[in-house]
Design an enzyme around this catalytic site. Structure first.
Site, PDB file in Angstrom:
ATOM      1  N   GLU A   1     -10.825   4.413   7.329  1.00  0.00           N
ATOM      2  CA  GLU A   1      -9.610   5.080   7.828  1.00  0.00           C
ATOM      3  C   GLU A   1     -10.027   6.262   8.689  1.00  0.00           C
ATOM      4  O   GLU A   1      -9.946   7.426   8.300  1.00  0.00           O
ATOM      5  CB  GLU A   1      -8.720   5.538   6.671  1.00  0.00           C
ATOM      6  CG  GLU A   1      -7.365   6.035   7.132  1.00  0.00           C
ATOM      7  CD  GLU A   1      -6.499   6.572   6.001  1.00  0.00           C
ATOM      8  OE1 GLU A   1      -5.359   6.980   6.296  1.00  0.00           O
ATOM      9  OE2 GLU A   1      -6.951   6.587   4.839  1.00  0.00           O
TER      10      GLU A   1
ATOM     11  N   ASP B   1       2.582   3.329   2.837  1.00  0.00           N
ATOM     12  CA  ASP B   1       1.518   4.305   2.584  1.00  0.00           C
ATOM     13  C   ASP B   1       2.055   5.612   2.014  1.00  0.00           C
ATOM     14  O   ASP B   1       1.722   5.987   0.888  1.00  0.00           O
ATOM     15  CB  ASP B   1       0.706   4.556   3.852  1.00  0.00           C
ATOM     16  CG  ASP B   1      -0.642   5.229   3.579  1.00  0.00           C
ATOM     17  OD1 ASP B   1      -0.990   5.410   2.405  1.00  0.00           O
ATOM     18  OD2 ASP B   1      -1.348   5.556   4.549  1.00  0.00           O
TER      19      ASP B   1
ATOM     20  N   HIS C   1       0.846  -1.201   0.000  1.00  0.00           N
ATOM     21  CA  HIS C   1       0.000   0.000   0.000  1.00  0.00           C
ATOM     22  C   HIS C   1       0.879   1.248   0.000  1.00  0.00           C
ATOM     23  O   HIS C   1       1.550   1.556   0.986  1.00  0.00           O
ATOM     24  CB  HIS C   1      -0.907   0.007   1.235  1.00  0.00           C
ATOM     25  CG  HIS C   1      -1.929   1.101   1.207  1.00  0.00           C
ATOM     26  ND1 HIS C   1      -3.267   0.862   0.943  1.00  0.00           N
ATOM     27  CD2 HIS C   1      -1.827   2.431   1.403  1.00  0.00           C
ATOM     28  CE1 HIS C   1      -3.933   2.008   0.988  1.00  0.00           C
ATOM     29  NE2 HIS C   1      -3.074   2.988   1.268  1.00  0.00           N
TER      30      HIS C   1
ATOM     31  N   GLN D   1      -9.716   9.366  -5.024  1.00  0.00           N
ATOM     32  CA  GLN D   1      -9.329   9.995  -3.761  1.00  0.00           C
ATOM     33  C   GLN D   1     -10.444  10.833  -3.145  1.00  0.00           C
ATOM     34  O   GLN D   1     -10.619  10.859  -1.923  1.00  0.00           O
ATOM     35  CB  GLN D   1      -8.099  10.880  -3.999  1.00  0.00           C
ATOM     36  CG  GLN D   1      -7.682  11.759  -2.837  1.00  0.00           C
ATOM     37  CD  GLN D   1      -6.894  11.030  -1.778  1.00  0.00           C
ATOM     38  OE1 GLN D   1      -5.760  10.644  -2.015  1.00  0.00           O
ATOM     39  NE2 GLN D   1      -7.488  10.815  -0.625  1.00  0.00           N
TER      40      GLN D   1
END
Length: 439
Positions: free
Chosen positions: A218, A314, A62, A157
Site C-alpha cells: 500500500e 476500507d 476490506h 497494524q
C-alpha cells in the site's frame, strides 16, 4: 434473534443477469423457487418488486471496524497521508475503551444493514497487549450475527516484526476466535523483514487452516513487491483461494513489463485481490505534484487474467478518511471511474466486485440468487446493475433469511416549475432521436 416468516414471495423482479419478471419464493429462510409467475403459497407474504433490481446483498471484503466513526479523535489527519493516519491511530489507541469501540461499530453496522451491506470482513488491530479492540469486535460480531456477517482479521497494524509482541498477540487473537490472519509487510523495517513476515503469516495460515489477507504494497513505491512473495507462498503452501492481497497500490506505479509478469504470477498462484478505490486514490499520490498518480491497483488487468477481484470500503470517518456512509455502490462507482471501466460489461464487473466476488473471497456459504441459497438480498430502485451504479440506487428493501430488515421510500423529486409540475424519474431512459445524416 430474527423470526423467519414461513413463506415470502417477491414478484416481478429484475435480476443482475438481466432476467426480468422473475419471482423469488423464500421458505424457512432459503430460496425455495425462482422463476416467472410462481404460484403464491397459501398464507405467504407477497411483495411486488415492480420490475426493480433484486440483487444478492452487498459484501465489503476490506474494512476497519475498530477505527470507524472515530474521526476527529484526538485530532484530524491534516496531511491526508497513510503514515499520518497510522500515527494518529497510535495516539488514539491508549484512549480507547471496549464500550466506545463497540458503540461505534454497532452504529456502523446499522448503517450497513440499511444500505443492503450484510457481510463485512473487518481488520482489527492486535498491536495492543490488551487486545481491547479484538474483544470489543468479537462481542459486536456475536450481537449482530443474526442479521449481519462479520469476519474478523487479526491485523498487526504496526508490523508483525516491527512491533514488540505483535506475533504473540496475533496468535492470542486467533485463539480468542478471530477468523483470518492479517499482516502489513511493507510497513516492516526492511524489505527483508517484510518478506519474512509474509512467510511466517502464510505458514501460520497453513498450519491453522485459516484464510490469509495481507495489506500488501500500500504505497506509491514501485519497488514494493511483497505481493510477489505472497503469491509464492500461496502456491507453495496450497493456500489457493484462501489467500488475498489487499490494496496492491504499488502496481499502479510499476512499469508495464514487470506488472504483466506480476499479474500472471498472481493469477497462477490462485491469490485473490482487493482494491479500495475511495481510500487508494485519497491516500496515494500525496507526494506527487503533477501529474498525480491515481494509486489504485490494476483492476481490469487482474480481472482479465482470471483473478477474483473485490472492492472494499476500507475506512469510514476515521484517521485515514473523513467521509463515507457504508455505501458499496459509491465504492464501486469510484472503482469504475478510476479504472476507466465504463463499458456495459465492465460496469457489470464492478457491480460484481461488491457482491459475488467478495462473497467468494470471504467464503460465504449459501450466498446468491439460486434455489437453496439463503434468502438474503436487496431491492434496488434501478432496472440494471449499471443503472444502480449510475444512481447509487435507493435500497427499497433489505432481506435477511426471508425477513425484511430495512425499507426505504422510492427516491423522487416533485418539481414545482411554472406550467410543468411533475415528478422526476431518474430511471427513465428516453431513446435518442435518430439524426438525419447531412446531405
Amino acid at each position: 434473534m430474527l423470526k423467519t416468516p414461513r413463506d415470502l414471495l417477491i414478484r416481478h423482479a429484475t435480476l443482475p443477469d438481466g432476467r426480468c419478471g422473475i419471482d423469488l419464493l423464500a421458505r424457512d429462510g432459503y430460496f425455495a423457487a425462482i422463476g416467472p409467475a410462481l404460484p403464491a403459497p397459501e398464507g405467504a407474504e407477497v411483495l411486488d418488486a415492480d420490475g426493480w433490481l433484486f440483487s444478492p446483498p452487498f459484501v465489503d471484503a476490506h474494512f476497519h471496524l475498530d477505527s470507524t466513526l472515530s474521526h476527529g479523535l484526538p485530532r484530524t489527519n491534516d496531511s491526508g497521508t497513510l503514515l499520518e493516519g497510522i500515527r494518529l491511530w497510535g495516539e488514539l489507541k491508549p484512549l480507547l475503551t471496549e464500550e466506545a469501540v463497540a458503540e461505534r461499530a454497532l452504529a456502523y453496522c446499522d448503517w450497513a444493514v440499511a444500505r443492503g451491506l450484510l457481510a463485512i470482513r473487518t481488520h482489527v488491530d492486535v498491536c495492543d497487549e490488551r487486545l481491547l479492540a479484538v474483544r470489543a469486535l468479537l462481542e459486536v460480531k456475536r450481537r449482530v450475527a443474526s442479521y449481519l456477517t462479520l469476519q474478523l482479521v487479526a491485523f498487526p497494524q504496526d508490523g508483525l516484526l516491527r512491533s514488540a509482541g505483535a506475533e504473540a498477540q496475533l496468535k492470542r487473537a486467533l485463539d480468542l476466535g478471530v477468523d483470518v490472519i492479517g499482516g502489513i509487510p511493507h510497513h516492516e523495517r526492511s524489505a527483508a523483514e517484510g518478506a519474512e513476515s509474509v512467510r511466517r503469516l502464510a505458514e501460520l495460515a497453513a498450519e491453522r487452516g485459516l484464510m490469509l489477507d495481507l495489506h500488501c504494497d500500500e504505497t506509491d513505491d514501485p519497488a514494493s513487491r511483497h505481493v510477489e512473495t505472497l503469491a509464492l507462498h500461496t502456491q507453495r503452501l496450497g493456500l489457493q483461494g484462501r489467500a488475498t492481497g489487499s490494496h496492491l497500490t504499488s502496481m499502479h506505479s510499476m512499469d508495464n513489463a514487470y506488472a504483466a509478469k506480476l499479474v500472471a504470477l498472481i493469477a497462477d498462484s490462485g491469490l485473490n485481490a482487493i482494491a479500495n478505490p475511495l481510500i487508494n486514490i485519497t491516500l496515494q499520490g500525496r507526494y506527487d505534484s503533477y501529474p498525480k498518480r491515481r494509486g489504485m491497483t490494476r483492476v481490469p488487468e487482474l480481472m482479465d487474467a482470471g483473478v477474483t477481484v473485490a472492492f472494499g470500503h476500507d475506512c469510514v470517518m476515521d484517521p485515514w478518511y473523513a467521509l463515507g456512509s457504508a455505501d458499496m455502490l459509491e465504492v464501486a462507482s469510484m472503482g469504475l471511474h478510476v479504472a476507466q471501466m465504463t463499458s456495459q460489461a465492465a460496469q457489470q464487473r464492478c457491480f460484481e466486485a461488491v457482491t459475488t466476488n467478495p462473497a467468494r473471497i470471504l467464503g460465504l456459504q449459501g450466498y446468491g440468487l439460486e434455489v437453496g441459497c439463503r434468502a438474503d438480498g436487496v431491492l434496488l430502485q434501478a432496472r440494471s446493475p449499471q443503472e444502480a451504479l449510475r444512481l447509487r440506487a435507493q435500497r427499497l428493501l433489505v432481506l435477511r433469511g426471508g425477513q425484511v430488515l430495512s425499507r426505504m421510500v422510492p427516491a423522487a423529486a416533485q418539481l414545482c416549475l411554472p406550467g410543468r409540475p411533475q415528478v422526476v424519474d431518474f430511471t427513465r431512459q428516453t431513446p435518442a432521436t435518430p439524426q438525419t445524416p447531412p446531405r
